[in-house]
Design a protein around this motif. Sequence first.
Motif, short mmCIF file in Angstrom:
data_model
loop_
_atom_site.label_atom_id
_atom_site.label_comp_id
_atom_site.label_asym_id
_atom_site.label_seq_id
_atom_site.Cartn_x
_atom_site.Cartn_y
_atom_site.Cartn_z
N PRO A 177 0.81 -1.23 0.00
CA PRO A 177 0.00 0.00 0.00
C PRO A 177 0.84 1.27 0.00
CG PRO A 177 -0.04 -1.03 2.17
CD PRO A 177 0.62 -2.00 1.24
N ALA A 178 2.11 1.18 0.39
CA ALA A 178 2.96 2.37 0.46
C ALA A 178 3.65 2.69 -0.86
CB ALA A 178 4.02 2.21 1.56
N ILE A 179 3.60 1.73 -1.83
CA ILE A 179 4.36 1.95 -3.05
C ILE A 179 3.75 3.04 -3.92
CG2 ILE A 179 3.16 0.21 -4.45
CD1 ILE A 179 5.90 -0.51 -5.65
N TYR A 180 2.42 3.19 -3.86
CA TYR A 180 1.74 4.17 -4.72
C TYR A 180 2.00 5.61 -4.26
CZ TYR A 180 -0.40 -0.17 -6.19
OH TYR A 180 -0.58 -1.45 -6.65
N PRO A 181 1.82 5.94 -2.96
CA PRO A 181 2.19 7.29 -2.54
C PRO A 181 3.69 7.53 -2.64
CG PRO A 181 1.56 5.95 -0.64
CD PRO A 181 1.17 5.18 -1.87
N ARG A 182 4.49 6.47 -2.47
CA ARG A 182 5.95 6.62 -2.60
C ARG A 182 6.31 7.07 -4.01
NH1 ARG A 182 10.33 3.44 0.17
NH2 ARG A 182 12.24 3.79 -1.01
N PHE A 183 5.74 6.39 -5.01
CA PHE A 183 6.00 6.74 -6.41
C PHE A 183 5.48 8.14 -6.72
CE2 PHE A 183 4.43 6.68 -10.87
CZ PHE A 183 5.65 6.58 -11.52
N THR A 222 4.43 21.52 -5.10
CA THR A 222 4.94 21.36 -3.74
C THR A 222 3.79 21.22 -2.74
OG1 THR A 222 6.92 22.67 -4.28
CG2 THR A 222 6.40 22.38 -1.95
N LEU A 223 2.74 22.02 -2.90
CA LEU A 223 1.58 21.92 -2.02
C LEU A 223 0.92 20.54 -2.15
CD1 LEU A 223 -0.01 25.46 -2.49
CD2 LEU A 223 1.03 24.55 -0.40
N VAL A 224 0.77 20.08 -3.39
CA VAL A 224 0.20 18.75 -3.60
C VAL A 224 1.10 17.69 -2.98
CG1 VAL A 224 -0.41 17.03 -5.35
CG2 VAL A 224 -1.06 19.43 -5.67
N ASN A 225 2.40 17.87 -3.11
CA ASN A 225 3.34 16.87 -2.62
C ASN A 225 3.33 16.77 -1.09
OD1 ASN A 225 5.01 14.82 -3.45
ND2 ASN A 225 6.87 16.02 -3.32
N ILE A 230 1.95 13.10 3.33
CA ILE A 230 1.14 12.65 4.47
C ILE A 230 0.54 11.28 4.18
CG2 ILE A 230 -0.91 13.15 5.85
CD1 ILE A 230 -0.28 16.14 5.45
N TRP A 231 0.04 11.10 2.95
CA TRP A 231 -0.49 9.80 2.53
C TRP A 231 0.60 8.72 2.62
CZ3 TRP A 231 -1.78 8.55 -3.28
CH2 TRP A 231 -2.24 7.22 -3.37
N PHE A 232 1.78 9.05 2.12
CA PHE A 232 2.90 8.11 2.15
C PHE A 232 3.23 7.72 3.59
CE2 PHE A 232 7.72 7.68 1.09
CZ PHE A 232 7.63 6.31 1.20
N LEU A 233 3.27 8.70 4.47
CA LEU A 233 3.58 8.44 5.87
C LEU A 233 2.51 7.54 6.50
CD1 LEU A 233 5.85 9.36 7.81
CD2 LEU A 233 4.31 11.18 8.59
N LEU A 241 5.90 4.11 11.16
CA LEU A 241 5.21 5.40 11.30
C LEU A 241 5.47 5.99 12.68
CD1 LEU A 241 3.14 7.58 10.51
CD2 LEU A 241 1.33 6.01 11.26
N LEU A 242 5.38 5.18 13.72
CA LEU A 242 5.62 5.67 15.09
C LEU A 242 7.07 6.09 15.28
CD1 LEU A 242 3.52 3.08 17.14
CD2 LEU A 242 2.95 5.47 16.63
#
Length: 347
Positions: A177-183, A222-225, A230-233, A241-242
Amino acid sequence: MNPASLIPLAEPLPVHWVWFDVLLITTLTAHLLFMNALLGSAVIGLSKNLRGQGTIIREVGMKLPPLLALTINMGVAPLLFLQVNYGHFDYVSSVLMGGWWLAVIAALMFSYYGFYIYKFKYEAMSNATRTALFAASILGLFYVGWMFTNNMTIMLQPDIWLKYFETSGAFLNWSDPAIYPRFLHFMTGALAIGGLFVALLGQVRTNTDMIETGMMWFTRATLVNLAVGIWFLAALPQDILLAFMGRNIPATATLVISVAAAVFMLVAGFKKEPKKASVWAVITVFFMVCTRHWLRTLYIAPWFSIESTPVTGRYGSFYLFLGFLIVGLAAVAYMLKLYFNSRQERS
């Protein structure tokens, strides 16, 4: 099968592992800056061209072949330093991806020659042909980015390596699930830095439209990023995360510093100050790379600790490397000086 049994033994290091981590972070920062300028400016130029405004794509297109060459060359060093300290993870993930990973070379060559043809055969092609070639070259770069994202995530999760035995062989990390916000985090960041590159190019060309367009893309991306970040985190495993939320002080510190630098970068962007924004962009990318390094460390912590790698203490080859590095940098600086002096004389 225990996934730990699939992890090769770490090879002894000639010098302390910290040296290679520092070199990895530094060279990866340089590579990402060039990659972002390349991909982001290309997308911006294509977007403007599709709206019937072809000036920016022509200006950017002239810079893309050397930018891609620099991006590739700058990418060799961090990949090598990664393989020194974490090669027993990276080599495995590359093999598990199989043909998907090998196709990166073909995609890079396709994009490279596509941009070269665009630059040198511009007048001989119709606008539709030029646009199609440019767009296809960009898609090649997106493929490379997606494959690198897969490789860098597969290497962090030995527990998913077992998929190789459960499928027909090579696989990609679609289930993470983290690969999509990571990319998306990397690609959106590329749009921001690409916009900054367009604005800086506009300053050199005294082109107000390029400056306005570049800074608009820079601030909005930058604002979108920040939202994508936050989604990636949030998509990271809970223990990681903690760790970034205060349990691991160094990891949390790099994240906080990178976000703070991004805020200063945004302020300079809204004021339309490309040079000042560039300084903050370099600082932001550097600390983002440090944060990414901590992310790697936290992911593989259950499987491996770099501190456990044996060190032989043979510094001879390392001193030789530093010597060639200093001489090489001096030679590059001298060549750049000659280049800019010749341009001033011609003007």
